[in-house]
Scaffold this active site. Structure first.
Site, PDB file in Angstrom:
ATOM      1  N   ILE A  69     -10.032  40.407 -38.500  1.00 24.89           N
ATOM      2  CA  ILE A  69      -9.381  40.294 -37.233  1.00 24.89           C
ATOM      3  C   ILE A  69      -8.839  38.729 -36.898  1.00 24.89           C
ATOM      4  O   ILE A  69      -8.076  38.401 -35.877  1.00 24.89           O
ATOM      5  CB  ILE A  69      -9.848  40.831 -35.967  1.00 24.89           C
ATOM      6  CG1 ILE A  69     -11.169  40.173 -35.820  1.00 24.89           C
ATOM      7  CG2 ILE A  69      -9.962  42.270 -36.102  1.00 24.89           C
ATOM      8  CD1 ILE A  69     -11.816  40.658 -34.503  1.00 24.89           C
ATOM      9  N   LYS A  71      -9.126  34.212 -38.790  1.00 29.42           N
ATOM     10  CA  LYS A  71      -9.569  33.682 -39.761  1.00 29.42           C
ATOM     11  C   LYS A  71      -9.600  32.037 -39.192  1.00 29.42           C
ATOM     12  O   LYS A  71      -8.440  31.738 -38.603  1.00 29.42           O
ATOM     13  CB  LYS A  71      -8.929  33.586 -41.066  1.00 29.42           C
ATOM     14  CG  LYS A  71      -9.216  33.069 -42.258  1.00 29.42           C
ATOM     15  CD  LYS A  71      -8.647  33.486 -43.691  1.00 29.42           C
ATOM     16  CE  LYS A  71      -9.188  32.802 -44.794  1.00 29.42           C
ATOM     17  NZ  LYS A  71      -8.481  33.257 -45.956  1.00 29.42           N
ATOM     18  N   VAL A  77     -13.262  36.402 -39.382  1.00 30.13           N
ATOM     19  CA  VAL A  77     -14.023  37.168 -38.299  1.00 30.13           C
ATOM     20  C   VAL A  77     -13.519  38.675 -38.634  1.00 30.13           C
ATOM     21  O   VAL A  77     -12.370  39.136 -38.845  1.00 30.13           O
ATOM     22  CB  VAL A  77     -13.314  36.868 -37.112  1.00 30.13           C
ATOM     23  CG1 VAL A  77     -13.988  37.859 -35.879  1.00 30.13           C
ATOM     24  CG2 VAL A  77     -13.856  35.170 -36.556  1.00 30.13           C
ATOM     25  N   LYS A  92     -18.517  36.909 -36.817  1.00 37.11           N
ATOM     26  CA  LYS A  92     -17.823  35.674 -37.242  1.00 37.11           C
ATOM     27  C   LYS A  92     -19.034  35.174 -38.286  1.00 37.11           C
ATOM     28  O   LYS A  92     -20.098  35.219 -38.319  1.00 37.11           O
ATOM     29  CB  LYS A  92     -17.953  34.626 -36.337  1.00 37.11           C
ATOM     30  CG  LYS A  92     -17.569  33.369 -36.704  1.00 37.11           C
ATOM     31  CD  LYS A  92     -16.900  32.327 -35.631  1.00 37.11           C
ATOM     32  CE  LYS A  92     -18.138  31.655 -34.742  1.00 37.11           C
ATOM     33  NZ  LYS A  92     -17.541  30.758 -34.197  1.00 37.11           N
ATOM     34  N   ASP A 189     -14.373  21.631 -24.577  1.00 40.33           N
ATOM     35  CA  ASP A 189     -13.419  22.127 -25.623  1.00 40.33           C
ATOM     36  C   ASP A 189     -12.695  23.239 -25.246  1.00 40.33           C
ATOM     37  O   ASP A 189     -12.337  24.263 -25.766  1.00 40.33           O
ATOM     38  CB  ASP A 189     -13.962  22.333 -26.883  1.00 40.33           C
ATOM     39  CG  ASP A 189     -12.768  22.219 -28.017  1.00 40.33           C
ATOM     40  OD1 ASP A 189     -11.804  21.973 -27.838  1.00 40.33           O
ATOM     41  OD2 ASP A 189     -13.188  22.894 -29.106  1.00 40.33           O
TER      42      ASP A 189
END
Length: 395
Positions: A69, A71, A77, A92, A189
């Protein structure tokens, strides 16, 4: 967890969400694949999947089918079903996780932080998949609760978003951030791709690999937060940053939600500073007080920019939303609105409920960061985290 997302999180007692939206299709670079080859390994205790020529090795409870699903730079992932709990998760794979010490520490930090936290608006780790061999592993597999999409994908899509959607997303980001900051942690972040969503409009903050203790003052050389959401004090290399850096990011994200394009899409540091000053104006001498002399000198030599009216620039945005955003996008972090005050702002009156905005009771302990850990020590610490979820795999 870029691009990693599908299955609802647990139902919540939170204020009812505005109407949901259909789950996003899998990322175009990761087409759905039928019949991915699977082979039992290590006496049947593990299953190896072959995904685009990559080995994806997980414990045998993650039975077929498995679906790629997402990358990213770190690896791949996949969504999979835990046959013991019947819960779908996003796994992951962090390939060659120990090749770079900074990246290895990021992985360890994320695991420890997310295991410490327990909040509806923070993605939960469901499993750390133990390696088949305790002393000979290079890849780390982390299973997270599975969500449908992320805010970046929604913003880029043609999915209609009402003001109520945007308001509800803003509320949930702040609700999660209140908990994070109360644990003595800065996220550092925040950006749309780190905000996961499901079809009910539930939002969860993810990717704590850059998180830091709030009292820490030394500037981290590894700090690579996405430039577009970076607070001015970070652009000016202030080492004395506070929780206010996350609030600035939230202001940028909210305006991007409303306008469907980034508020400050800077090409580099210099352009980034110019873009934000073109909107909020050149700071006064008083607003520069918190900066070091080099940063003050740099600002003073720039051409002066008058403050623009955010209302004129975004005439369709609710006046109360504009008022809150102006308080978030304040140059001086000492004057920037706090998460607690933002939650109590009139714009969020219909959602704010202080009795349902929990704090973290135990501050997170970053002591493990203070030791120069060898690769073997980091492997051992991550192995122990995996055993906490899978004691039967003790070797």
């Amino acid at each position: 967890m870029d691009g990693g997302s599908g299955q609802p999180a647990a139902d919540t007692e939170m204020t009812e969400a505005p109407g949901g939206f259909p789950a996003a299709a899998p990322s175009p670079q990761m087409p759905g694949i039928e019949n991915i080859p699977a082979t039992l390994s290590h006496g049947g205790r593990f299953i190896q999947y072959n995904i685009f020529g990559n080995i994806f090795e997980v414990t045998a409870k993650y039975k077929p089918p498995i679906m790629p699903i997402g990358k990213g730079a770190y690896g791949i992932v996949c969504s999979a079903m835990n046959s013991e709990t019947n819960e779908s998760v996003a796994i992951k794979k962090i390939a060659n996780a120990f090749d770079n010490k900074i990246d290895a520490k990021r992985t360890l930090r994320e695991i420890k932080l997310l295991r410490h936290m327990d909040h509806e608006n923070i993605v939960a780790i469901r499993d750390i998949i133990p390696p088949p061999l305790r002393n000979a592993f290079n890849d780390v597999y982390i299973a997270y609760e599975l969500m449908d999409t992320d805010l970046h994908q929604i913003i880029r899509s043609n999915q209609a978003l009402s003001e109520e959607h945007c308001q509800y997303f803003l509320y949930q980001i702040l609700r999660g951030l209140k908990y994070i900051h109360s644990a003595n942690v800065l996220h550092r972040d925040l950006k749309p791709s780190n905000l996961l969503l499901n079809a009910n409009c539930d939002l969860k903050i993810c990717d704590f690999g850059l998180a830091r203790v709030t009292s820490e003052s030394d500037f981290m050389t590894e700090y690579v937060v996405t430039r577009w959401y970076r607070a001015p004090e970070l652009l000016l290399n202030s080492s004395d940053y506070t929780a206010a850096i996350d609030v600035w990011s939230v202001g940028c994200i909210f305006m991007e939600l409303m306008d469907r394009k980034p508020l400050f899409p800077g090409r580099d540091h210099v352009h980034q500073l110019r873009l934000l000053m073109e909107l909020i104006g050149t700071p006064s001498e008083e607003e520069l007080e918190f900066l070091n002399e080099n940063a003050k000198r740099y600002i003073r030599q720039l051409p002066p920019y008058p403050r623009q009216s955010i209302t004129d620039k975004f005439p369709t945005v609710h006046p109360l939303a504009i008022d809150l955003i102006e308080k978030m996008l304040t140059f001086d972090p000492r004057r920037r609105i706090t998460v607690l005050d933002a939650l109590a702002h009139p714009y969020l009156n219909s959602l704010h409920d202080i009795s349902d905005e929990p704090e973290c009771t135990i501050p997170f302990n970053f002591d493990f960061e203070n030791h120069a850990l060898s690769e073997e020590q980091m492997k051992e610490l991550i192995y122990r985290e995996a055993l906490a979820f899978n004691p039967e795999y003790q070797q």
